[in-house]
Scaffold this motif. Sequence first.
Motif, PDB file in Angstrom:
ATOM      1  N   THR A   1      91.585 103.410  13.631  1.00 55.43           N
ATOM      2  CA  THR A   1      93.297 103.323  14.948  1.00 55.43           C
ATOM      3  C   THR A   1      93.634 104.217  15.594  1.00 55.43           C
ATOM      4  O   THR A   1      92.530 105.560  15.037  1.00 55.43           O
ATOM      5  CB  THR A   1      94.226 103.779  13.897  1.00 55.43           C
ATOM      6  OG1 THR A   1      94.244 102.252  12.716  1.00 55.43           O
ATOM      7  CG2 THR A   1      95.751 103.819  13.637  1.00 55.43           C
ATOM      8  N   ARG A   2      93.865 104.840  17.092  1.00 57.81           N
ATOM      9  CA  ARG A   2      93.921 105.396  18.169  1.00 57.81           C
ATOM     10  C   ARG A   2      95.323 106.042  17.258  1.00 57.81           C
ATOM     11  O   ARG A   2      95.798 105.729  17.515  1.00 57.81           O
ATOM     12  CB  ARG A   2      93.475 105.520  19.185  1.00 57.81           C
ATOM     13  CG  ARG A   2      93.898 106.175  19.724  1.00 57.81           C
ATOM     14  CD  ARG A   2      93.313 105.740  21.597  1.00 57.81           C
ATOM     15  NE  ARG A   2      93.185 106.777  22.350  1.00 57.81           N
ATOM     16  CZ  ARG A   2      94.818 107.262  22.869  1.00 57.81           C
ATOM     17  NH1 ARG A   2      95.504 107.036  23.098  1.00 57.81           N
ATOM     18  NH2 ARG A   2      94.418 108.467  23.929  1.00 57.81           N
TER      19      ARG A   2
ATOM     20  N   ALA B   1      94.260 113.106  21.252  1.00 55.77           N
ATOM     21  CA  ALA B   1      93.975 111.868  20.415  1.00 55.77           C
ATOM     22  C   ALA B   1      93.342 111.526  19.166  1.00 55.77           C
ATOM     23  O   ALA B   1      92.121 112.562  19.824  1.00 55.77           O
ATOM     24  CB  ALA B   1      94.325 110.572  21.501  1.00 55.77           C
ATOM     25  N   VAL B   2      92.905 110.766  18.451  1.00 54.80           N
ATOM     26  CA  VAL B   2      91.664 110.891  17.358  1.00 54.80           C
ATOM     27  C   VAL B   2      91.670 110.160  16.878  1.00 54.80           C
ATOM     28  O   VAL B   2      93.045 108.824  17.065  1.00 54.80           O
ATOM     29  CB  VAL B   2      92.198 111.779  16.266  1.00 54.80           C
ATOM     30  CG1 VAL B   2      93.154 111.745  15.412  1.00 54.80           C
ATOM     31  CG2 VAL B   2      90.972 112.408  15.485  1.00 54.80           C
ATOM     32  N   THR B   3      90.610 108.990  16.983  1.00 59.00           N
ATOM     33  CA  THR B   3      89.851 107.548  16.297  1.00 59.00           C
ATOM     34  C   THR B   3      89.607 107.872  15.804  1.00 59.00           C
ATOM     35  O   THR B   3      88.465 108.061  15.381  1.00 59.00           O
ATOM     36  CB  THR B   3      89.704 106.648  17.152  1.00 59.00           C
ATOM     37  OG1 THR B   3      90.666 106.928  18.799  1.00 59.00           O
ATOM     38  CG2 THR B   3      89.409 105.652  17.176  1.00 59.00           C
ATOM     39  N   ARG B   4      89.321 107.731  13.723  1.00 62.14           N
ATOM     40  CA  ARG B   4      88.375 107.542  12.411  1.00 62.14           C
ATOM     41  C   ARG B   4      87.262 106.613  12.845  1.00 62.14           C
ATOM     42  O   ARG B   4      88.336 105.430  12.848  1.00 62.14           O
ATOM     43  CB  ARG B   4      89.602 107.712  11.462  1.00 62.14           C
ATOM     44  CG  ARG B   4      88.267 108.217  10.696  1.00 62.14           C
ATOM     45  CD  ARG B   4      89.931 109.202   9.187  1.00 62.14           C
ATOM     46  NE  ARG B   4      89.936 107.632   8.274  1.00 62.14           N
ATOM     47  CZ  ARG B   4      88.744 106.662   7.577  1.00 62.14           C
ATOM     48  NH1 ARG B   4      87.539 106.801   7.388  1.00 62.14           N
ATOM     49  NH2 ARG B   4      89.975 106.257   6.522  1.00 62.14           N
TER      50      ARG B   4
ATOM     51  N   HIS C   1      84.937 111.350  13.830  1.00 60.31           N
ATOM     52  CA  HIS C   1      85.833 110.811  14.768  1.00 60.31           C
ATOM     53  C   HIS C   1      85.657 110.712  16.533  1.00 60.31           C
ATOM     54  O   HIS C   1      85.074 111.303  16.581  1.00 60.31           O
ATOM     55  CB  HIS C   1      86.871 111.814  14.269  1.00 60.31           C
ATOM     56  CG  HIS C   1      87.597 111.814  13.336  1.00 60.31           C
ATOM     57  ND1 HIS C   1      88.541 111.471  12.803  1.00 60.31           N
ATOM     58  CD2 HIS C   1      86.998 112.767  12.242  1.00 60.31           C
ATOM     59  CE1 HIS C   1      88.939 111.928  11.242  1.00 60.31           C
ATOM     60  NE2 HIS C   1      88.209 112.727  11.336  1.00 60.31           N
ATOM     61  N   LEU C   2      86.603 110.369  16.779  1.00 60.75           N
ATOM     62  CA  LEU C   2      86.505 110.569  18.432  1.00 60.75           C
ATOM     63  C   LEU C   2      87.688 111.398  18.735  1.00 60.75           C
ATOM     64  O   LEU C   2      88.885 111.137  18.372  1.00 60.75           O
ATOM     65  CB  LEU C   2      86.459 108.990  18.822  1.00 60.75           C
ATOM     66  CG  LEU C   2      85.533 108.657  18.928  1.00 60.75           C
ATOM     67  CD1 LEU C   2      85.741 106.841  20.090  1.00 60.75           C
ATOM     68  CD2 LEU C   2      84.170 109.194  20.393  1.00 60.75           C
ATOM     69  N   ILE C   3      87.396 112.502  19.098  1.00 64.98           N
ATOM     70  CA  ILE C   3      88.348 113.119  19.534  1.00 64.98           C
ATOM     71  C   ILE C   3      88.865 113.480  21.109  1.00 64.98           C
ATOM     72  O   ILE C   3      87.921 113.678  21.411  1.00 64.98           O
ATOM     73  CB  ILE C   3      88.393 114.820  19.006  1.00 64.98           C
ATOM     74  CG1 ILE C   3      88.210 114.677  17.307  1.00 64.98           C
ATOM     75  CG2 ILE C   3      89.987 115.456  19.127  1.00 64.98           C
ATOM     76  CD1 ILE C   3      87.916 116.088  16.400  1.00 64.98           C
TER      77      ILE C   3
END
Length: 248
Positions: free
Chosen positions: A244-245, A5-8, A14-16
């Motif tokens: 947005t995740r 999952a990624v959240t920009r 980003h959170l990866i």
Amino acid sequence: MSTIAVTRVTHSCHLIEIGGRTFLTDPWFSTRPGYYQGEPIALSIAELPQLDGVLISHDHYDHCDLETFTAYRDHSVPLLVAETVVEHAKRTGFDNVTGMRPWDSGEIGGVTITAVPAKHGVHEITFVLRAGADAVYFAGDTLLIPELSEIPQRLGHISLALLPTNGLHVRPAGNMQVVMNAEEAAELTAILRPELAIPHHYAFTKGWLGDRLITSSDRDPSHYLEAARKLAPDTTVRITEPGTRVEL
């Protein structure tokens, strides 16, 4: 259950999530004259989850905002960084810093992180994160260079690619291009053949005057979407708003 999952957060920050671990890329949590995200910062530093690692591609402020990131609660979090970032990271109080050269690899909690060659206005590396069959390529703000075509052969299939698309040019340097553009990002997508690609590094602005005197860029990510549909039709492209995740 999804394993990626990624959240920009904003820009190329980003959170990866991969292999049950969470990584932050290229932290940028503040602004200064001439450096504006051009979009929201989705999370404050206090709102970040517990991180298993931080990846930093190069020492430009909009990718390496360590003075602000010192507010993060755990200064022992592992930082995997371009070699030119090591001393900067240590000066700002982080004590678990590893400098990486192209094709170096390290492991954090069962996730292998490999540094990949890059080219920008300063020394840069990019990263592939792999856990089993799942892999994420984080491209920072590199140009398209031949070495990137080696990724599939050296590192295997890429599941998700996070790619810059604004084709940034520096006017005072003879209008030199320093970031890949939408068409070049689509070419790289065709090489990597990920299931999903997400553009980043396009909303950035130097402000009204700076955009006219210092830089020029393409701030419309739909140009990448259109190019990728032609050159890499098997890859899904998703333009994501900060916060947005997205699961894969």
